[in-house]
Design a protein around this motif. Structure first.
Motif, PDB file in Angstrom:
ATOM      1  N   UNK A   1       0.821  -1.207   0.000  1.00 27.57           N
ATOM      2  CA  UNK A   1       0.000   0.000   0.000  1.00 27.57           C
ATOM      3  C   UNK A   1       0.858   1.262   0.000  1.00 27.57           C
ATOM      4  N   UNK A   2       1.940   1.244   0.755  1.00 25.66           N
ATOM      5  CA  UNK A   2       2.825   2.412   0.797  1.00 25.66           C
ATOM      6  C   UNK A   2       3.427   2.709  -0.568  1.00 25.66           C
ATOM      7  N   UNK A   3       3.681   1.657  -1.350  1.00 26.26           N
ATOM      8  CA  UNK A   3       4.227   1.861  -2.697  1.00 26.26           C
ATOM      9  C   UNK A   3       3.199   2.526  -3.596  1.00 26.26           C
ATOM     10  N   UNK A   4       1.967   2.068  -3.518  1.00 23.84           N
ATOM     11  CA  UNK A   4       0.903   2.665  -4.325  1.00 23.84           C
ATOM     12  C   UNK A   4       0.698   4.124  -3.957  1.00 23.84           C
ATOM     13  N   UNK A   5       0.546   4.401  -2.669  1.00 17.38           N
ATOM     14  CA  UNK A   5       0.304   5.774  -2.226  1.00 17.38           C
ATOM     15  C   UNK A   5       1.505   6.659  -2.505  1.00 17.38           C
ATOM     16  N   UNK A   6       2.695   6.075  -2.443  1.00 20.46           N
ATOM     17  CA  UNK A   6       3.911   6.849  -2.664  1.00 20.46           C
ATOM     18  C   UNK A   6       4.088   7.320  -4.081  1.00 20.46           C
ATOM     19  N   UNK A   7       3.543   6.583  -5.041  1.00 22.28           N
ATOM     20  CA  UNK A   7       3.713   6.990  -6.435  1.00 22.28           C
ATOM     21  C   UNK A   7       2.463   7.631  -7.028  1.00 22.28           C
ATOM     22  N   UNK A   8       1.494   7.925  -6.168  1.00 23.05           N
ATOM     23  CA  UNK A   8       0.258   8.538  -6.655  1.00 23.05           C
ATOM     24  C   UNK A   8       0.453   9.977  -7.105  1.00 23.05           C
ATOM     25  N   UNK A   9       1.520  10.615  -6.645  1.00 20.06           N
ATOM     26  CA  UNK A   9       1.777  11.993  -7.041  1.00 20.06           C
ATOM     27  C   UNK A   9       0.691  12.925  -6.563  1.00 20.06           C
ATOM     28  N   UNK A  10       0.159  13.716  -7.469  1.00 17.21           N
ATOM     29  CA  UNK A  10      -0.864  14.690  -7.108  1.00 17.21           C
ATOM     30  C   UNK A  10      -2.260  14.073  -7.078  1.00 17.21           C
ATOM     31  N   UNK A  11      -2.355  12.774  -7.335  1.00 15.55           N
ATOM     32  CA  UNK A  11      -3.646  12.089  -7.274  1.00 15.55           C
ATOM     33  C   UNK A  11      -3.924  11.689  -5.826  1.00 15.55           C
ATOM     34  N   UNK A  12      -5.017  12.165  -5.268  1.00 11.60           N
ATOM     35  CA  UNK A  12      -5.393  11.815  -3.899  1.00 11.60           C
ATOM     36  C   UNK A  12      -6.289  10.580  -3.929  1.00 11.60           C
ATOM     37  N   UNK A  13      -5.766   9.469  -3.439  1.00 11.38           N
ATOM     38  CA  UNK A  13      -6.522   8.224  -3.430  1.00 11.38           C
ATOM     39  C   UNK A  13      -7.365   8.171  -2.162  1.00 11.38           C
ATOM     40  N   UNK A  14      -8.675   8.176  -2.328  1.00 12.62           N
ATOM     41  CA  UNK A  14      -9.577   8.175  -1.185  1.00 12.62           C
ATOM     42  C   UNK A  14      -9.833   6.767  -0.659  1.00 12.62           C
ATOM     43  N   UNK A  15     -10.048   5.837  -1.561  1.00 13.36           N
ATOM     44  CA  UNK A  15     -10.312   4.443  -1.212  1.00 13.36           C
ATOM     45  C   UNK A  15      -9.807   3.566  -2.352  1.00 13.36           C
ATOM     46  N   UNK A  16      -9.605   2.285  -2.053  1.00  9.69           N
ATOM     47  CA  UNK A  16      -9.202   1.340  -3.100  1.00  9.69           C
ATOM     48  C   UNK A  16      -9.950   0.020  -2.933  1.00  9.69           C
TER      49      UNK A  16
END
Length: 297
Positions: free
Chosen positions: A41-56
């Motif tokens: 999960x940290x890898x996904x959130x870390x490369x999201x950039x300016x995209x704010x991921x609310x849920x997955x």
């Protein structure tokens, strides 16, 4: 930019077995050898950039078929950890509906709070390059009988198949009108080099969209378009939206698989560019609310 991402995969190679990553190869999807590393999960959130991921929503990652429930157990544990924000908020688990223990596996998955559905890959193709499983599961009487158990546990079904299989899937969806189906990867339009191939995809998707209990994820397009651009994705996105309507479609990343061909931010910005003329309500539905509603997260 805020998104709810309804199609991601995580894996921990240190603690779990994924046969396809134990001996990765090269296929039409890309070079799986580049994916042979932990993806958390940290890898996904870390490369999201300016995209704010609310849920997955986590979709089964071809975990060890001998113990599919272990993947769900692990994911539920991740969701309960401090700092996870409840992610993955939804879990689409793996189950072999043709197996003698299918009922027990479904019951075990359903015992976890974040389980929302099941995916069993159905892709069969006459060309070995594209064939996943080598058997037509929808024609298997045991598989069809066990499919009826999904409703008992309030589970949806992620429908991953090719256009040539869509007519059979329509019959399945009509026979189980009280089960939510979600077509994966915009119907996996693989036979792109012929008029007949395009027609099969377009007509198959229209038949599926004729079933009120079928929705679609616009995702995985890079698997068939490794050098994609906004313009190369545009016709498939717009055709899918026109077919299913804004109320039954959702964008998704298919990360980290599609990461082989672009960044997380590039992909979501491409989707946003294609639907730039949509209303704010339509964009909210496509990027967030439909996934939230359909997966009940």
């Amino acid at each position: 930019m805020q998104v709810i991402d309804p199609h991601i995969h995580l894996w921990d190679l240190k603690t779990h077995h994924y046969p396809w990553l134990a001996n990765p190869g090269v296929s039409f999807v890309g070079d799986a050898r580049e994916l042979k590393h932990d993806y958390l999960l940290a890898d996904l959130l870390g490369e999201a950039g300016a995209i704010e991921i609310l849920k997955v929503v986590h979709v089964e990652a071809n975990h060890d078929p001998a113990d599919p429930v272990e993947e769900t157990r692990w994911l539920q544990q991740l969701a309960s950890e401090a700092g996870s924000r409840g992610m993955p908020n939804g879990i689409v688990a793996a189950a072999d509906l043709a197996a003698p223990n299918a009922a027990q596996v479904l019951e075990a998955h359903a015992a976890f709070a974040n389980t929302r559905g099941i995916r069993q890959i159905l892709n069969v193709h006459e060309k070995k390059l594209f064939d996943y499983i080598g058997r037509h599961l929808m024609r298997d009487s045991v598989w069809r009988e066990n499919f009826g158990l999904l409703r008992r546990y309030n589970l949806s079904f992620d429908l991953q198949l090719y256009p040539s299989q869509m007519e059979e899937a329509v019959a399945l969806a009509r026979a189980h009108a009280d089960t939510q189906f979600i077509v994966n990867h915009a119907g996996m339009f693989v036979d792109r080099n012929s008029v007949a191939g395009y027609r099969a995809w377009r007509e198959g998707m229209r038949q599926l969209a004729g079933c009120a209990n079928v929705a679609v994820k616009i995702s995985g397009l890079a698997m068939f378009d490794h050098k994609w651009s906004v313009e190369s994705l545009r016709p498939y996105v717009l055709e899918t939206l026109d077919t299913f309507g804004v109320e039954r479609a959702m964008f998704a990343s298919n990360f980290p698989v599609d990461r082989l061909f672009g960044t997380y931010e590039e992909l979501w910005r491409a989707y946003a560019s294609i639907v730039a003329d949509a209303s704010d309500a339509e964009k909210d539905a496509l990027f967030c609310r439909n996934a939230e509603r359909i997966y009940r997260i």
